[in-house]
Design a protein around this motif. Structure first.
Motif, PDB file in Angstrom:
ATOM      1  N   ALA A  41       0.839  -1.019   0.081  1.00 31.46           N
ATOM      2  CA  ALA A  41      -0.033   0.083   0.024  1.00 31.46           C
ATOM      3  C   ALA A  41       0.851   1.078   0.107  1.00 31.46           C
ATOM      4  CB  ALA A  41      -0.856  -0.024   1.211  1.00 31.46           C
ATOM      5  N   ARG A  42       0.266   2.436  -0.211  1.00 31.41           N
ATOM      6  CA  ARG A  42       1.149   3.724  -0.152  1.00 31.41           C
ATOM      7  C   ARG A  42       1.772   3.737   1.260  1.00 31.41           C
ATOM      8  NH1 ARG A  42      -1.983   7.377   0.590  1.00 31.41           N
ATOM      9  NH2 ARG A  42      -0.811   9.262  -0.201  1.00 31.41           N
ATOM     10  N   TRP A  43       2.952   4.421   1.263  1.00 31.04           N
ATOM     11  CA  TRP A  43       3.539   4.685   2.600  1.00 31.04           C
ATOM     12  C   TRP A  43       4.456   6.121   2.476  1.00 31.04           C
ATOM     13  CZ3 TRP A  43       8.936   4.556   3.446  1.00 31.04           C
ATOM     14  CH2 TRP A  43       9.798   3.896   2.306  1.00 31.04           C
ATOM     15  N   ALA A  44       4.585   6.299   3.481  1.00 30.27           N
ATOM     16  CA  ALA A  44       5.680   7.714   3.470  1.00 30.27           C
ATOM     17  C   ALA A  44       6.928   7.520   4.338  1.00 30.27           C
ATOM     18  CB  ALA A  44       4.812   9.010   3.748  1.00 30.27           C
ATOM     19  N   ASN A  45       7.922   8.243   3.997  1.00 30.58           N
ATOM     20  CA  ASN A  45       9.325   8.029   4.873  1.00 30.58           C
ATOM     21  C   ASN A  45       9.336   8.935   5.689  1.00 30.58           C
ATOM     22  OD1 ASN A  45      11.961   6.590   4.726  1.00 30.58           O
ATOM     23  ND2 ASN A  45      12.682   8.574   4.339  1.00 30.58           N
ATOM     24  N   ASP A  46       9.726   8.560   6.924  1.00 29.03           N
ATOM     25  CA  ASP A  46      10.211   9.501   7.997  1.00 29.03           C
ATOM     26  C   ASP A  46      11.659   9.579   8.276  1.00 29.03           C
ATOM     27  OD1 ASP A  46      10.730  10.957  10.359  1.00 29.03           O
ATOM     28  OD2 ASP A  46       9.808   9.360  11.666  1.00 29.03           O
ATOM     29  N   SER A  47      12.318  11.108   8.092  1.00 27.60           N
ATOM     30  CA  SER A  47      13.606  11.159   7.992  1.00 27.60           C
ATOM     31  C   SER A  47      14.133  10.757   9.277  1.00 27.60           C
ATOM     32  CB  SER A  47      13.938  12.553   7.730  1.00 27.60           C
ATOM     33  OG  SER A  47      13.398  13.348   8.668  1.00 27.60           O
ATOM     34  N   GLY A  48      13.625  10.486  10.217  1.00 27.78           N
ATOM     35  CA  GLY A  48      14.142  10.161  11.883  1.00 27.78           C
ATOM     36  C   GLY A  48      14.865  11.144  12.161  1.00 27.78           C
ATOM     37  N   GLY A  49      14.242  12.423  12.154  1.00 28.41           N
ATOM     38  CA  GLY A  49      14.862  13.935  12.720  1.00 28.41           C
ATOM     39  C   GLY A  49      14.679  13.855  14.126  1.00 28.41           C
ATOM     40  N   PHE A  50      13.447  13.265  15.003  1.00 27.13           N
ATOM     41  CA  PHE A  50      13.377  13.200  16.245  1.00 27.13           C
ATOM     42  C   PHE A  50      14.376  12.523  16.812  1.00 27.13           C
ATOM     43  CE2 PHE A  50      12.078  11.359  20.256  1.00 27.13           C
ATOM     44  CZ  PHE A  50      11.431  12.613  20.757  1.00 27.13           C
ATOM     45  N   TRP A  82       5.545   9.915  -0.340  1.00 26.96           N
ATOM     46  CA  TRP A  82       6.420  11.385  -0.123  1.00 26.96           C
ATOM     47  C   TRP A  82       7.492  10.979   0.762  1.00 26.96           C
ATOM     48  CZ3 TRP A  82       6.100  12.905   4.750  1.00 26.96           C
ATOM     49  CH2 TRP A  82       4.666  12.618   5.400  1.00 26.96           C
ATOM     50  N   ALA A  83       8.514  11.668   0.956  1.00 25.59           N
ATOM     51  CA  ALA A  83       9.438  11.535   1.895  1.00 25.59           C
ATOM     52  C   ALA A  83       9.837  12.841   2.607  1.00 25.59           C
ATOM     53  CB  ALA A  83      10.821  11.070   1.198  1.00 25.59           C
ATOM     54  N   ALA A  84       9.889  12.878   3.858  1.00 19.92           N
ATOM     55  CA  ALA A  84      10.076  14.043   4.733  1.00 19.92           C
ATOM     56  C   ALA A  84      11.530  14.371   4.523  1.00 19.92           C
ATOM     57  CB  ALA A  84       9.809  13.673   5.953  1.00 19.92           C
ATOM     58  N   PRO A  85      11.759  15.714   4.569  1.00 22.22           N
ATOM     59  CA  PRO A  85      13.211  16.409   4.659  1.00 22.22           C
ATOM     60  C   PRO A  85      13.711  16.015   5.948  1.00 22.22           C
ATOM     61  CG  PRO A  85      11.431  18.104   5.152  1.00 22.22           C
ATOM     62  CD  PRO A  85      10.473  16.822   4.729  1.00 22.22           C
ATOM     63  N   GLN A  86      15.015  16.314   6.142  1.00 20.36           N
ATOM     64  CA  GLN A  86      15.797  16.384   7.283  1.00 20.36           C
ATOM     65  C   GLN A  86      15.679  17.594   8.151  1.00 20.36           C
ATOM     66  OE1 GLN A  86      19.274  15.317   4.956  1.00 20.36           O
ATOM     67  NE2 GLN A  86      19.621  13.755   6.505  1.00 20.36           N
ATOM     68  N   ASP A  87      14.330  17.874   8.677  1.00 16.56           N
ATOM     69  CA  ASP A  87      14.015  19.067   9.332  1.00 16.56           C
ATOM     70  C   ASP A  87      14.499  19.078  10.601  1.00 16.56           C
ATOM     71  OD1 ASP A  87      12.169  17.026   9.639  1.00 16.56           O
ATOM     72  OD2 ASP A  87      10.681  18.308  10.147  1.00 16.56           O
ATOM     73  N   TRP A  88      14.573  20.215  11.359  1.00 15.15           N
ATOM     74  CA  TRP A  88      14.903  20.609  12.923  1.00 15.15           C
ATOM     75  C   TRP A  88      13.729  21.143  13.602  1.00 15.15           C
ATOM     76  CZ3 TRP A  88      20.243  20.816  14.175  1.00 15.15           C
ATOM     77  CH2 TRP A  88      21.235  20.495  13.371  1.00 15.15           C
ATOM     78  N   MET A  89      13.345  19.914  14.598  1.00 12.56           N
ATOM     79  CA  MET A  89      12.122  20.527  15.316  1.00 12.56           C
ATOM     80  C   MET A  89      12.617  21.472  16.346  1.00 12.56           C
ATOM     81  SD  MET A  89      12.578  16.931  14.781  1.00 12.56           S
ATOM     82  CE  MET A  89      13.195  16.325  16.578  1.00 12.56           C
ATOM     83  N   CYS A  90      11.666  22.227  16.857  1.00 13.82           N
ATOM     84  CA  CYS A  90      11.783  23.645  17.594  1.00 13.82           C
ATOM     85  C   CYS A  90      11.489  23.488  18.990  1.00 13.82           C
ATOM     86  CB  CYS A  90      11.497  24.752  16.863  1.00 13.82           C
ATOM     87  SG  CYS A  90      11.914  24.993  15.113  1.00 13.82           S
ATOM     88  N   GLU A  91      11.004  22.231  19.579  1.00 13.60           N
ATOM     89  CA  GLU A  91      10.824  22.321  20.925  1.00 13.60           C
ATOM     90  C   GLU A  91      11.634  22.613  21.757  1.00 13.60           C
ATOM     91  OE1 GLU A  91      10.082  19.945  18.895  1.00 13.60           O
ATOM     92  OE2 GLU A  91       8.487  18.756  19.168  1.00 13.60           O
ATOM     93  N   PRO A  92      11.361  23.352  22.922  1.00 14.60           N
ATOM     94  CA  PRO A  92      12.541  23.831  23.856  1.00 14.60           C
ATOM     95  C   PRO A  92      13.277  22.542  24.417  1.00 14.60           C
ATOM     96  CG  PRO A  92      10.356  25.032  24.478  1.00 14.60           C
ATOM     97  CD  PRO A  92      10.181  24.046  23.238  1.00 14.60           C
ATOM     98  N   ILE A  93      12.781  21.477  24.569  1.00 19.52           N
ATOM     99  CA  ILE A  93      13.683  20.317  24.923  1.00 19.52           C
ATOM    100  C   ILE A  93      14.657  19.811  23.826  1.00 19.52           C
ATOM    101  CG2 ILE A  93      12.049  18.502  24.425  1.00 19.52           C
ATOM    102  CD1 ILE A  93      14.051  18.553  27.350  1.00 19.52           C
ATOM    103  N   VAL A  94      14.044  20.136  22.826  1.00 19.03           N
ATOM    104  CA  VAL A  94      15.121  19.767  21.572  1.00 19.03           C
ATOM    105  C   VAL A  94      16.343  20.763  21.674  1.00 19.03           C
ATOM    106  CG1 VAL A  94      15.407  19.442  19.002  1.00 19.03           C
ATOM    107  CG2 VAL A  94      13.357  18.510  20.252  1.00 19.03           C
ATOM    108  N   ILE A  95      16.039  21.952  21.795  1.00 19.64           N
ATOM    109  CA  ILE A  95      17.221  23.069  21.697  1.00 19.64           C
ATOM    110  C   ILE A  95      18.104  22.975  23.050  1.00 19.64           C
ATOM    111  CG2 ILE A  95      17.394  25.351  21.659  1.00 19.64           C
ATOM    112  CD1 ILE A  95      15.066  25.613  19.748  1.00 19.64           C
ATOM    113  N   LYS A  96      17.281  22.992  24.182  1.00 18.85           N
ATOM    114  CA  LYS A  96      17.969  23.367  25.489  1.00 18.85           C
ATOM    115  C   LYS A  96      18.843  21.731  25.951  1.00 18.85           C
ATOM    116  CE  LYS A  96      15.306  27.301  26.684  1.00 18.85           C
ATOM    117  NZ  LYS A  96      14.340  27.505  27.942  1.00 18.85           N
ATOM    118  N   GLY A  97      18.056  20.698  25.633  1.00 17.63           N
ATOM    119  CA  GLY A  97      18.421  19.442  26.092  1.00 17.63           C
ATOM    120  C   GLY A  97      17.821  19.248  27.527  1.00 17.63           C
TER     121      GLY A  97
END
Length: 282
Positions: A41-50, A82-97
């Motif tokens: 069936a149809r599917w989409a690719n997650d880049s694994g950015g998280f 479709w395939a997702a790009p290698q985007d950069w999430m913006c949640e504070p925990i992602v930025i600050k650690g």
């Protein structure tokens, strides 16, 4: 949102062959396989950015490496929507650690604005490296204005987002049931972006604004099964009504349960969409 546009997330790559429903599968799982499955069936690719940003605070995969793998997935697995790009999430925990539950975040130590720039630059690079692949553009941010600024930055690079078949909306998973998430979607739609996909959708959020988006994906079925089992002796709780091969204790990796969960979600969303379209729910 139509049933065929609700992608069921899974870390079980073999399900591509026989699940028979649209799936969302991560590059972090597919890259480990020497022989790839053929998609039924149809599917989409997650880049694994998280995973990348959580563990390392940066991307360890180059755009060229990622594009090469996506081309292989398109050719060998087939049915790639479709395939997702290698985007950069913006949640504070992602930025600050820091730590959220059992998850430890390295932290990028960058600004939200820099995350927006890198999200745009990667998508542009991927489209130049491999213009033949079905890339989906993504907008990132944290505050509503961040998403609009990201859209501006992408359009300044010569990309008309209003004409794209799909625009991904990221950094929403921890607040999707909130009024703020609703405002973000409304702001993007008012800007002319009508074909939106919510990355890592939460069902609470979709009940609120699923009628406003084109598609979404969710892996919540696995977490639901896992945490439900934690409340029982020996972490054993079979929710699908059957038995598991190899002595599986719960349904966190169970296709039968995942499909049952998907049907329940779609039934709920269809009811919500009907009332929304009638003006009963916003």
């Amino acid at each position: 949102m139509k049933p065929e546009d609700f992608l069921m997330g899974t870390h079980q790559t073999g399900w591509l062959e026989h699940a028979g429903v649209p799936l969302f599968v991560s590059d972090t799982r597919l890259r480990e396989r020497k022989r790839l499955p053929r998609a039924a069936a149809r599917w989409a690719n997650d880049s694994g950015g998280f995973t990348e940003l959580q563990k390392y605070g940066r991307w360890t995969v180059t755009a060229r490496e990622y594009a090469s793998r996506v081309r292989r997935y398109r050719d060998e697995i087939g049915n790639l929507a479709w395939a997702a790009p290698q985007d950069w999430m913006c949640e504070p925990i992602v930025i600050k650690g820091g730590r959220v539950g059992r998850q430890v975040f390295a932290g990028t130590k960058l600004s939200v604005l820099e995350h927006l720039r890198r999200t745009r630059d990667n998508a542009v690079e991927l489209s130049m490296i491999a213009p033949d692949l079905p890339w989906a553009w993504a907008v990132q941010g944290y505050e509503p204005d961040d998403y609009l600024r990201c859209a501006d930055m992408i359009e300044e690079a010569g990309i008309d987002l209003t004409s794209q078949p799909l625009v991904l909306v990221g950094s929403m998973c921890r607040r999707q049931g909130t009024a703020e998430a609703h405002r973000i979607i409304l702001a993007l739609r008012a800007r002319g972006l009508r074909r939106l996909h919510i990355l890592g959708a939460k069902i609470l959020g979709l009940r609120r604004y699923g009628h406003l988006v084109t598609s979404s994906d969710s892996l919540a079925w696995s977490a639901d099964a896992f945490y439900a089992a934690q409340k029982h002796p020996d972490n054993r709780l079979i929710l699908c009504g059957g038995s598991h091969p190899k002595g599986g204790k719960n349904c966190a990796n169970c296709l039968t349960y995942a499909l049952q969960w998907r049907e329940r979600v779609l039934a709920t969303l269809n009811t919500t969409a009907m009332t929304s379209n009638l003006g009963v729910a916003a």
